[in-house]
Design a protein around this motif. Sequence first.
Motif, short mmCIF file in Angstrom:
data_model
loop_
_atom_site.label_atom_id
_atom_site.label_comp_id
_atom_site.label_asym_id
_atom_site.label_seq_id
_atom_site.Cartn_x
_atom_site.Cartn_y
_atom_site.Cartn_z
N LYS A 171 0.83 -1.21 0.00
CA LYS A 171 0.00 0.00 0.00
C LYS A 171 0.86 1.26 0.00
O LYS A 171 0.52 2.25 -0.65
CB LYS A 171 -0.92 -0.02 1.22
N THR A 172 2.00 1.22 0.71
CA THR A 172 2.88 2.38 0.74
C THR A 172 3.48 2.66 -0.64
O THR A 172 3.55 3.82 -1.09
CB THR A 172 4.00 2.17 1.76
N ARG A 173 3.91 1.59 -1.35
CA ARG A 173 4.46 1.79 -2.69
C ARG A 173 3.39 2.29 -3.66
O ARG A 173 3.66 3.15 -4.50
CB ARG A 173 5.06 0.47 -3.20
N ALA A 174 2.16 1.75 -3.51
CA ALA A 174 1.09 2.22 -4.39
C ALA A 174 0.75 3.68 -4.13
O ALA A 174 0.47 4.46 -5.05
CB ALA A 174 -0.15 1.36 -4.20
N TYR A 175 0.78 4.08 -2.84
CA TYR A 175 0.52 5.49 -2.53
C TYR A 175 1.64 6.39 -3.04
O TYR A 175 1.40 7.52 -3.49
CB TYR A 175 0.35 5.65 -1.02
N ALA A 176 2.89 5.89 -2.98
CA ALA A 176 4.02 6.69 -3.46
C ALA A 176 3.96 6.87 -4.98
O ALA A 176 4.44 7.88 -5.50
CB ALA A 176 5.33 6.05 -3.04
N LYS A 177 3.38 5.89 -5.70
CA LYS A 177 3.30 6.00 -7.15
C LYS A 177 2.18 6.93 -7.61
O LYS A 177 2.12 7.27 -8.79
CB LYS A 177 3.09 4.61 -7.75
N ARG A 178 1.28 7.28 -6.68
CA ARG A 178 0.19 8.18 -7.08
C ARG A 178 0.75 9.55 -7.42
O ARG A 178 1.73 10.02 -6.80
CB ARG A 178 -0.82 8.31 -5.93
N PRO A 179 0.15 10.23 -8.37
CA PRO A 179 0.66 11.57 -8.72
C PRO A 179 0.40 12.56 -7.60
O PRO A 179 -0.63 12.52 -6.93
CB PRO A 179 -0.14 11.91 -9.99
N LYS A 180 1.35 13.45 -7.42
CA LYS A 180 1.22 14.50 -6.41
C LYS A 180 0.21 15.54 -6.91
O LYS A 180 0.35 16.04 -8.03
CB LYS A 180 2.57 15.15 -6.13
N ARG A 181 -0.74 15.84 -6.06
CA ARG A 181 -1.82 16.74 -6.46
C ARG A 181 -1.86 17.92 -5.51
O ARG A 181 -1.44 17.85 -4.36
CB ARG A 181 -3.17 16.02 -6.46
N LYS A 182 -2.43 19.03 -6.04
CA LYS A 182 -2.63 20.24 -5.23
C LYS A 182 -3.92 20.89 -5.69
O LYS A 182 -4.18 21.00 -6.89
CB LYS A 182 -1.46 21.23 -5.38
N GLU A 190 -0.51 31.96 -3.19
CA GLU A 190 0.85 31.73 -3.69
C GLU A 190 0.96 32.27 -5.12
O GLU A 190 0.11 31.98 -5.96
CB GLU A 190 1.18 30.24 -3.64
N TYR A 191 2.00 33.02 -5.37
CA TYR A 191 2.09 33.73 -6.64
C TYR A 191 2.14 32.78 -7.83
O TYR A 191 1.43 32.98 -8.82
CB TYR A 191 3.34 34.63 -6.64
N LYS A 192 2.93 31.70 -7.72
CA LYS A 192 3.09 30.82 -8.87
C LYS A 192 1.78 30.12 -9.22
O LYS A 192 1.49 29.89 -10.40
CB LYS A 192 4.20 29.80 -8.62
N TYR A 193 0.97 29.79 -8.20
CA TYR A 193 -0.33 29.15 -8.47
C TYR A 193 -1.39 30.20 -8.82
O TYR A 193 -2.23 29.96 -9.68
CB TYR A 193 -0.78 28.33 -7.27
N ALA A 194 -1.33 31.35 -8.15
CA ALA A 194 -2.35 32.38 -8.39
C ALA A 194 -2.24 32.94 -9.81
O ALA A 194 -3.25 33.20 -10.48
CB ALA A 194 -2.22 33.50 -7.37
N SER A 195 -1.00 33.13 -10.30
CA SER A 195 -0.84 33.67 -11.66
C SER A 195 -1.31 32.66 -12.71
O SER A 195 -1.96 33.03 -13.70
CB SER A 195 0.63 34.04 -11.89
N PHE A 268 2.35 23.43 -17.12
CA PHE A 268 2.73 23.96 -15.82
C PHE A 268 4.11 24.61 -15.90
O PHE A 268 5.02 24.07 -16.57
CB PHE A 268 2.76 22.85 -14.76
N PRO A 269 4.30 25.71 -15.19
CA PRO A 269 5.66 26.26 -15.10
C PRO A 269 6.58 25.30 -14.35
O PRO A 269 6.15 24.36 -13.69
CB PRO A 269 5.46 27.57 -14.32
N GLU A 275 6.72 20.41 -8.01
CA GLU A 275 5.98 20.11 -6.77
C GLU A 275 4.79 19.18 -7.00
O GLU A 275 4.55 18.27 -6.20
CB GLU A 275 5.48 21.41 -6.13
N VAL A 276 4.04 19.40 -8.08
CA VAL A 276 2.81 18.62 -8.29
C VAL A 276 2.79 18.09 -9.71
O VAL A 276 3.48 18.60 -10.61
CB VAL A 276 1.54 19.48 -8.02
#
Length: 296
Positions: A171-182, A190-195, A268-269, A275-276
Amino acid sequence: MTRAAISSADRLGLTLFIAATLHAVTILGVTFSLEKPQKQAPPERTIEIMVIQNPKKSPPPQQADFLAQRSQQGGGEESERVRTTTQPPQPAPRAQPAPQPSPPQPPQPPRQPETSTPKRVLTQQRPSTKQAPPPEKRREKAPPAPQFTLEGLMTSANQEIERLSAELDQKTRAYAKRPKRKTISASTQEYKYASYLDAWRRKVEHIGNLNYPDEAKRRRLYGNLLLHVALNTDGTIREINIKRSSGHKLLDDAAIRIVRLAAPYAPFPTEIREEVQVLDIIRTWQFKSNNQLFSQ
């Protein structure tokens, strides 16, 4: 002081009175007796009543032995504290049924005298009709109960621990393989996300006003809806769903169609891509009465 003289007439009268009294006692048997007062029978039940005027109330005890409806002090004759109980009534003895007379026995026939010639008794052995049960239906012996030992319990516990550890690692490896989301929304600072969010919003509004649904204009439909859009790193759409409907299916379908028409969006920049991998955008879209699309 003079003394009165007693005449002969007075003497004669006194003598006649005494003589008459003696004759009455002797002849008539007249006697004089005093009647004694008769004693009244005592009553069957007596009630003793004690009247106390202005009784002084004693203070209640701080630690009562038992709980009752009223406070009682100085009552009882027991040396130990025993809760009063009511003896249950004894059950009435059951009436035993009267013995029934036994039925008369029939008279026995007279016994015949025995003869000296013995009687022959012929016996014949019948074949047994019972068959032996087939071997399939014979009762099988129950297997012996398993015996648990300390080594066996330790081995099974270790196997269970290894299985749980392997499942947790998977389960830990499967969770680590999931894409990072925000998740970002209109309140993201946050400027980079707000822009990036502001550029995405302006593009969707421009495409939406150019492709405003004609049927909504004709029927004069307007309302607000909450839309969720997930974008990949290259700006393509990953998923779209309605979080809160506007109340009109026409406007909900139009909002999804407008977001798809505006795709693909800018990638994405670099600072966001580090990060995500998936960006979840949640915005409120308004279909106004002046036939314009606006986002909050």
